[in-house]
Design a protein around this motif. Structure first.
Motif, PDB file in Angstrom:
ATOM      1  N   ASN A  78       0.830  -1.207   0.000  1.00  0.00           N
ATOM      2  CA  ASN A  78       0.000   0.000   0.000  1.00  0.00           C
ATOM      3  C   ASN A  78       0.861   1.253   0.000  1.00  0.00           C
ATOM      4  O   ASN A  78       0.422   2.315   0.388  1.00  0.00           O
ATOM      5  N   ILE A 143     -11.595  -5.940   2.584  1.00  0.00           N
ATOM      6  CA  ILE A 143     -12.432  -6.444   3.689  1.00  0.00           C
ATOM      7  C   ILE A 143     -13.399  -5.356   4.136  1.00  0.00           C
ATOM      8  O   ILE A 143     -14.446  -5.643   4.684  1.00  0.00           O
ATOM      9  N   MET A 186     -11.615  -3.873  12.121  1.00  0.00           N
ATOM     10  CA  MET A 186     -11.134  -2.944  11.089  1.00  0.00           C
ATOM     11  C   MET A 186     -12.295  -2.342  10.302  1.00  0.00           C
ATOM     12  O   MET A 186     -13.452  -2.495  10.676  1.00  0.00           O
ATOM     13  N   GLY A 187     -11.967  -1.678   9.192  1.00  0.00           N
ATOM     14  CA  GLY A 187     -13.013  -1.119   8.334  1.00  0.00           C
ATOM     15  C   GLY A 187     -12.778   0.314   7.918  1.00  0.00           C
ATOM     16  O   GLY A 187     -13.591   0.886   7.202  1.00  0.00           O
ATOM     17  N   ARG A 257       1.790   6.224   2.327  1.00  0.00           N
ATOM     18  CA  ARG A 257       0.561   5.541   1.912  1.00  0.00           C
ATOM     19  C   ARG A 257      -0.391   6.480   1.189  1.00  0.00           C
ATOM     20  O   ARG A 257      -0.363   7.682   1.404  1.00  0.00           O
ATOM     21  N   HIS A 289      -5.165  -7.930  12.108  1.00  0.00           N
ATOM     22  CA  HIS A 289      -4.954  -8.559  10.795  1.00  0.00           C
ATOM     23  C   HIS A 289      -5.461  -9.994  10.693  1.00  0.00           C
ATOM     24  O   HIS A 289      -5.427 -10.570   9.599  1.00  0.00           O
ATOM     25  N   ARG A 292      -7.794 -10.220   7.972  1.00  0.00           N
ATOM     26  CA  ARG A 292      -7.328 -10.173   6.578  1.00  0.00           C
ATOM     27  C   ARG A 292      -6.636 -11.465   6.140  1.00  0.00           C
ATOM     28  O   ARG A 292      -6.459 -11.687   4.939  1.00  0.00           O
TER      29      ARG A 292
HETATM   30  O1  F6P Z   1      -8.325  -1.419   4.101  1.00  0.00           O
HETATM   31  C1  F6P Z   1      -8.104  -2.627   4.735  1.00  0.00           C
HETATM   32  C2  F6P Z   1      -7.535  -2.423   6.117  1.00  0.00           C
HETATM   33  O2  F6P Z   1      -7.384  -3.690   6.724  1.00  0.00           O
HETATM   34  C3  F6P Z   1      -8.353  -1.476   6.998  1.00  0.00           C
HETATM   35  O3  F6P Z   1      -9.492  -2.075   7.517  1.00  0.00           O
HETATM   36  C4  F6P Z   1      -7.316  -1.090   8.018  1.00  0.00           C
HETATM   37  O4  F6P Z   1      -7.583   0.179   8.566  1.00  0.00           O
HETATM   38  C5  F6P Z   1      -6.055  -1.044   7.219  1.00  0.00           C
HETATM   39  O5  F6P Z   1      -6.252  -1.833   6.067  1.00  0.00           O
HETATM   40  C6  F6P Z   1      -4.836  -1.552   7.965  1.00  0.00           C
HETATM   41  O6  F6P Z   1      -3.722  -1.357   7.169  1.00  0.00           O
HETATM   42  P1  F6P Z   1      -2.303  -1.984   7.482  1.00  0.00           P
HETATM   43  O7  F6P Z   1      -2.348  -3.434   7.082  1.00  0.00           O
HETATM   44  O8  F6P Z   1      -1.364  -1.220   6.654  1.00  0.00           O
HETATM   45  O9  F6P Z   1      -2.063  -1.861   8.955  1.00  0.00           O
END
Ligand code: F6P
Length: 365
Positions: A78, A143, A186-187, A257, A289, A292
């Motif tokens: 990202n 997600i 998250m979200g 980012r 995470h 994810r």
């Molecule tokens: O956009 C997906 C997401 O998981 C969000 O829900 C969360 O705020 C962000 O990415 C977390 O990002 P990173 O993996 O960089 O901590």
């Protein structure tokens, strides 16, 4: 390329944060490629690989057995926005435009089209690369489910599954110890994960960014449940939730980012305030995470496969500047610019909000 020439070679990349189902899309694009007479080039680490010229050929064997595998075999990032590229200079990070390098690699690789799988950040980049002359096709993942113009993004269902399972587990321990347990999910700026996960997992209170909450209403709900003989409560709080009189809680910022703001910490705050104001023992779990990682649900495997196979068909039909989208039961295509016109947020009259309220879930209003 001219609209009449045949698409022979397509690139594919996964951009932004990963989520379950990415590999299923890559498979859905690569497996039918031969039938279309196309070759597929997998670009490594999202737009970073496009700028830096890192890629590898994808053949049937490369995508065999990856349907249920989490993450992405191509890697993602990202921090690789070509238009917002972080470059180290004299120990400092400077943001520069590397879109020309992206375009040069696209041309050097002889790509006729590029399929980019990602969320809103990725779709914004797709739109700008399209304006530079690249033939872009988007596939909506995240997600967070916050992309406009599609009923759902893939990955959301898998995250909701994790949240619901976590709430089931927290339910038993909260009930044994007569505790309040706050779970932060998250979200980003949207409450879809908290709403759908909280509804599926039977949370007693759901706090989302779209419905700023009153502290008093949160305490009242917990104390009222106790009067009804329920000596425990589960609170599912979205990372972007905020009290009526306050702001979102920010964990940090990262200028590399697309969206530098990193949310996190509201769960701790909610737990602390509940314990202080109700006197009830309170614990907090930050799911992070876990939402994810891991395997996609069957629903996400099917959606991702349909998105991938539809995306390669769009490429064959020269439907560039389009994003595949779920509309009802059907996969359609929409303009990428429609997907990024604004974020898809939970509306207060959303049917899931109404159903949640009907079964007694409080939104702290
Ligand atoms: O956009 C997906 C997401 O998981 C969000 O829900 C969360 O705020 C962000 O990415 C977390 O990002 P990173 O993996 O960089 O901590």
């Amino acid at each position: 390329m001219s609209r009449n020439s045949k698409v022979k070679r397509i690139g594919i990349l996964t951009g932004g944060g990963d989520c379950p189902g990415l590999n299923a899309v890559i498979r859905g694009v690569t497996k039918p490629a031969q039938d279309y007479g196309m070759s597929v080039l997998g670009i490594i680490d999202g737009f970073e690989g496009l700028v830096e010229g890192r890629a590898r050929e994808l053949k049937n064997d490369d995508v065999s057995g990856i349907l249920g595998r989490g993450g992405t075999i191509l890697g993602s990032s990202n921090k690789g926005d070509p238009f917002h590229w972080p470059e180290s200079k004299d120990g400092k990070i400077e943001i520069v435009n590397r879109a020309n390098s992206a375009l040069k690699n696209y041309q050097a690789w002889n790509l006729d089209a590029l399929i980019a799988i990602g969320g809103d950040g990725t779709m914004h980049i797709c739109n700008k690369l399209g304006q530079l002359g690249m033939n872009m096709i988007g596939v909506p993942k995240t997600i967070d489910n916050d992309l406009e113009a599609t009923d759902l993004t893939f990955g959301h269902d898998s995250a909701v599954y994790v949240v619901a399972e976590a709430l089931d587990r927290l339910h038993t321990t909260a009930s044994s110890h007569h505790r309040v347990i706050v779970m932060e999910v998250m979200g980003r700026y949207a409450g879809w994960i908290a709403l759908n996960g909280g509804l599926a997992g039977g949370a007693d209170i759901i706090l989302i960014p779209e419905i700023p909450f009153s502290w008093e209403k949160v305490y009242d709900k917990i104390l009222k449940r106790e009067l009804q003989g329920k000596k425990f409560s589960l609170v599912c709080v979205a990372e972007g939730a905020k009290p009526k009189d306050g702001e979102m809680v920010i964990k940090g910022t990262d200028i590399k980012r697309h969206d530098p703001t990193q949310l996190g910490g509201i769960g701790e705050l909610v737990a602390k305030r509940i314990e202080e104001n109700t006197g009830r023992e309170t614990r907090v779990t930050v799911l992070g995470h876990l939402q994810r990682g891991g395997s996609p649900t069957p629903f996400d495997r099917i959606l991702s496969t349909k998105f991938g196979t539809f995306a390669i068909d769009l490429a064959a039909r020269h439907k560039f500047g389009r994003m595949v989208a779920l509309k009802g039961d059907l996969i359609k295509n929409v303009k990428i610019e429609d997907a990024i016109s604004h974020q898809k947020l939970v509306q207060p009259n959303n049917q899931n909000v109404i159903a949640a309220k009907a079964v007694g879930i409080s939104f702290g209003e």
